[in-house]
Design an enzyme around this catalytic site. Structure first.
Site, PDB file in Angstrom:
ATOM      1  CB  VAL A  25       8.912   4.241  11.573  1.00  0.00           C
ATOM      2  CG1 VAL A  25       8.983   4.624  10.105  1.00  0.00           C
ATOM      3  CG2 VAL A  25       8.121   2.950  11.775  1.00  0.00           C
TER       4      VAL A  25
ATOM      5  CB  SER B   8      -6.169  -2.296  10.299  1.00  0.00           C
ATOM      6  OG  SER B   8      -6.795  -3.529   9.979  1.00  0.00           O
TER       7      SER B   8
ATOM      8  CE1 TYR C 204      -1.665  -4.949  11.621  1.00  0.00           C
ATOM      9  CE2 TYR C 204      -3.994  -5.525  11.559  1.00  0.00           C
ATOM     10  CZ  TYR C 204      -2.890  -4.938  10.972  1.00  0.00           C
ATOM     11  OH  TYR C 204      -3.005  -4.315   9.747  1.00  0.00           O
TER      12      TYR C 204
ATOM     13  CB  ILE D 211      -0.939  -0.019   1.235  1.00  0.00           C
ATOM     14  CG1 ILE D 211      -1.955  -1.177   1.100  1.00  0.00           C
ATOM     15  CG2 ILE D 211      -1.645   1.318   1.408  1.00  0.00           C
ATOM     16  CD1 ILE D 211      -2.722  -1.490   2.388  1.00  0.00           C
TER      17      ILE D 211
ATOM     18  CB  VAL E  76      -4.958  -4.816   0.546  1.00  0.00           C
ATOM     19  CG1 VAL E  76      -4.253  -4.525  -0.768  1.00  0.00           C
ATOM     20  CG2 VAL E  76      -6.004  -3.749   0.827  1.00  0.00           C
TER      21      VAL E  76
HETATM   22  P1  NAD Z   1       3.559  -4.773   3.487  1.00  0.00           P
HETATM   23  O1  NAD Z   1       4.126  -5.746   4.459  1.00  0.00           O
HETATM   24  O2  NAD Z   1       3.391  -5.170   2.064  1.00  0.00           O
HETATM   25  O3  NAD Z   1       4.404  -3.412   3.530  1.00  0.00           O
HETATM   26  C1  NAD Z   1       4.770  -2.828   4.759  1.00  0.00           C
HETATM   27  C2  NAD Z   1       6.115  -2.155   4.590  1.00  0.00           C
HETATM   28  O4  NAD Z   1       6.458  -1.546   5.834  1.00  0.00           O
HETATM   29  C3  NAD Z   1       7.255  -3.135   4.247  1.00  0.00           C
HETATM   30  O5  NAD Z   1       7.993  -2.665   3.141  1.00  0.00           O
HETATM   31  C4  NAD Z   1       8.095  -3.158   5.529  1.00  0.00           C
HETATM   32  O6  NAD Z   1       9.494  -3.358   5.295  1.00  0.00           O
HETATM   33  C5  NAD Z   1       7.818  -1.780   6.097  1.00  0.00           C
HETATM   34  N1  NAD Z   1       8.061  -1.715   7.540  1.00  0.00           N
HETATM   35  C6  NAD Z   1       7.600  -2.548   8.487  1.00  0.00           C
HETATM   36  N2  NAD Z   1       8.047  -2.167   9.688  1.00  0.00           N
HETATM   37  C7  NAD Z   1       8.800  -1.056   9.498  1.00  0.00           C
HETATM   38  C8  NAD Z   1       9.532  -0.209  10.350  1.00  0.00           C
HETATM   39  N3  NAD Z   1       9.596  -0.431  11.682  1.00  0.00           N
HETATM   40  N4  NAD Z   1      10.184   0.840   9.813  1.00  0.00           N
HETATM   41  C9  NAD Z   1      10.156   1.074   8.477  1.00  0.00           C
HETATM   42  N5  NAD Z   1       9.491   0.287   7.615  1.00  0.00           N
HETATM   43  C10 NAD Z   1       8.813  -0.762   8.126  1.00  0.00           C
HETATM   44  O7  NAD Z   1       2.185  -4.303   4.137  1.00  0.00           O
HETATM   45  P2  NAD Z   1       0.864  -3.594   3.533  1.00  0.00           P
HETATM   46  O8  NAD Z   1      -0.181  -4.646   3.482  1.00  0.00           O
HETATM   47  O9  NAD Z   1       1.172  -2.769   2.361  1.00  0.00           O
HETATM   48  O10 NAD Z   1       0.505  -2.684   4.807  1.00  0.00           O
HETATM   49  C11 NAD Z   1       0.644  -1.287   4.833  1.00  0.00           C
HETATM   50  C12 NAD Z   1      -0.171  -0.760   6.002  1.00  0.00           C
HETATM   51  O11 NAD Z   1      -1.558  -1.072   5.795  1.00  0.00           O
HETATM   52  C13 NAD Z   1       0.205  -1.357   7.354  1.00  0.00           C
HETATM   53  O12 NAD Z   1       0.159  -0.364   8.352  1.00  0.00           O
HETATM   54  C14 NAD Z   1      -0.865  -2.390   7.595  1.00  0.00           C
HETATM   55  O13 NAD Z   1      -1.070  -2.680   8.965  1.00  0.00           O
HETATM   56  C15 NAD Z   1      -2.071  -1.718   6.947  1.00  0.00           C
HETATM   57  N6  NAD Z   1      -3.149  -2.639   6.564  1.00  0.00           N
HETATM   58  C16 NAD Z   1      -2.946  -3.612   5.630  1.00  0.00           C
HETATM   59  C17 NAD Z   1      -3.981  -4.482   5.321  1.00  0.00           C
HETATM   60  C18 NAD Z   1      -3.830  -5.598   4.312  1.00  0.00           C
HETATM   61  O14 NAD Z   1      -4.721  -6.458   4.224  1.00  0.00           O
HETATM   62  N7  NAD Z   1      -2.758  -5.655   3.551  1.00  0.00           N
HETATM   63  C19 NAD Z   1      -5.233  -4.349   5.949  1.00  0.00           C
HETATM   64  C20 NAD Z   1      -5.399  -3.339   6.887  1.00  0.00           C
HETATM   65  C21 NAD Z   1      -4.350  -2.490   7.195  1.00  0.00           C
END
Ligand code: NAD
Length: 250
Positions: free
Chosen positions: A57, A134, A147, A15, A180
């Site tokens: 972060v 989320s 989470y 995302i 997603v």
């Molecule tokens: P993803 O795992 O594909 O990408 C997350 C990215 O964050 C990765 O590149 C990872 O290296 C980076 N990351 C993780 N911890 C980190 C840190 N401490 N410092 C710097 N970078 C860090 O995940 P995504 O599905 O794209 O999720 C993005 C956001 O959306 C997240 O906050 C997740 O909780 C939220 N989200 C995702 C979903 C889903 O179904 N995919 C649903 C609800 C919420």
């Protein structure tokens, strides 16, 4: 928009990368930040004008360094998207403190630290923060003690930010994605969870990274200039529905 600068955390993939690509396509200067240096380099190659910063972060010194690099490079920041997140699904009894902290330090501490570090830059000309929570922060469910709690806290932190930062010209809003198909979801969504999501979601499908990115970009932009403190679920209708929908549909 050519001189505006947007910083997206967790932007090496998923995302975050979709959001960075959209902001980049709008003509903004984009900072992609992630702790995964290898994947970040691959992402940077797809966004020619982007500045890539390797940073965790959850580590205050790294956050301070990253924001200093943005200031040195661009001298301004207009948009902060706090997207970096980790998922860990496990029962309460099996979630030891280390596991709990691993989730909290990125999902909650990271949002706090990044936002605080960017305040001076964002308030200089007015700016906006979009935090990614989320649907797990909107509704409690099994296996998400860490989470879900971290994401509920991000929702409240967004409201705190909106309450306090409006007077310095900073808006803060929150996007709650539904499921997603990203690496994060693939790691924790079993076939049973996938089927259950389809049942519970009126649109009967997962969302795409781009669909979430469009909502984030809207809230980040001046098109949402009178919107702050809001929580928007981009979730195919999951949050709106209650008990009984799958049965009614069948
Ligand atoms: P993803 O795992 O594909 O990408 C997350 C990215 O964050 C990765 O590149 C990872 O290296 C980076 N990351 C993780 N911890 C980190 C840190 N401490 N410092 C710097 N970078 C860090 O995940 P995504 O599905 O794209 O999720 C993005 C956001 O959306 C997240 O906050 C997740 O909780 C939220 N989200 C995702 C979903 C889903 O179904 N995919 C649903 C609800 C919420």
């Amino acid at each position: 928009m050519n001189d505006t600068v947007a910083l997206i955390t967790g932007a090496a993939r998923g995302i975050g990368l979709a959001t960075a690509a959209l902001l980049h396509a709008e003509g903004r200067r984009v900072v992609i930040l992630d702790r995964d240096a290898e994947e970040l380099a691959v992402a940077a190659a797809t966004l020619p004008r982007a500045l890539a910063i390797t940073c965790d972060v959850s580590i205050p010194q790294q956050v301070a360094q990253a924001v200093a690099e943005v200031e040195q490079t661009f001298g301004r920041l207009d948009i902060l998207v706090n997207n970096a997140g980790v998922a860990d699904f496990g029962p309460l009894a099996e979630t030891d403190f280390a596991r709990w902290r691993r989730v909290m330090e990125t999902n909650l501490d990271g949002v706090f630290l990044m936002s605080q570090a960017c305040l001076a830059l964002l308030s200089a000309q007015g700016g906006s923060i979009v935090n990614i929570a989320s649907i797990s922060g909107l509704r409690a469910s099994t296996l998400r003690v860490a989470y879900g709690t971290s994401k509920a806290a991000v929702i409240h932190l967004t409201k705190q930010q909106a309450a306090e930062l409006g007077e310095v010209g900073i808006r803060a809003n929150c996007v709650c994605p539904g499921p997603v198909d990203t690496k994060l979801a693939l790691a924790v969504h079993s076939p049973e969870i996938r089927a259950a999501y389809h049942e519970a979601i009126p649109l009967n499908r997962y969302g795409s990274e781009q669909e979430i990115a469009h909502v984030i970009c809207f809230l980040a932009s001046d098109r949402a200039s009178y919107v702050t403190g809001q929580v928007v679920a981009s979730d195919g209708g999951f949050e709106a529905t209650g008990v009984g929908l799958p049965a009614l549909r069948d």
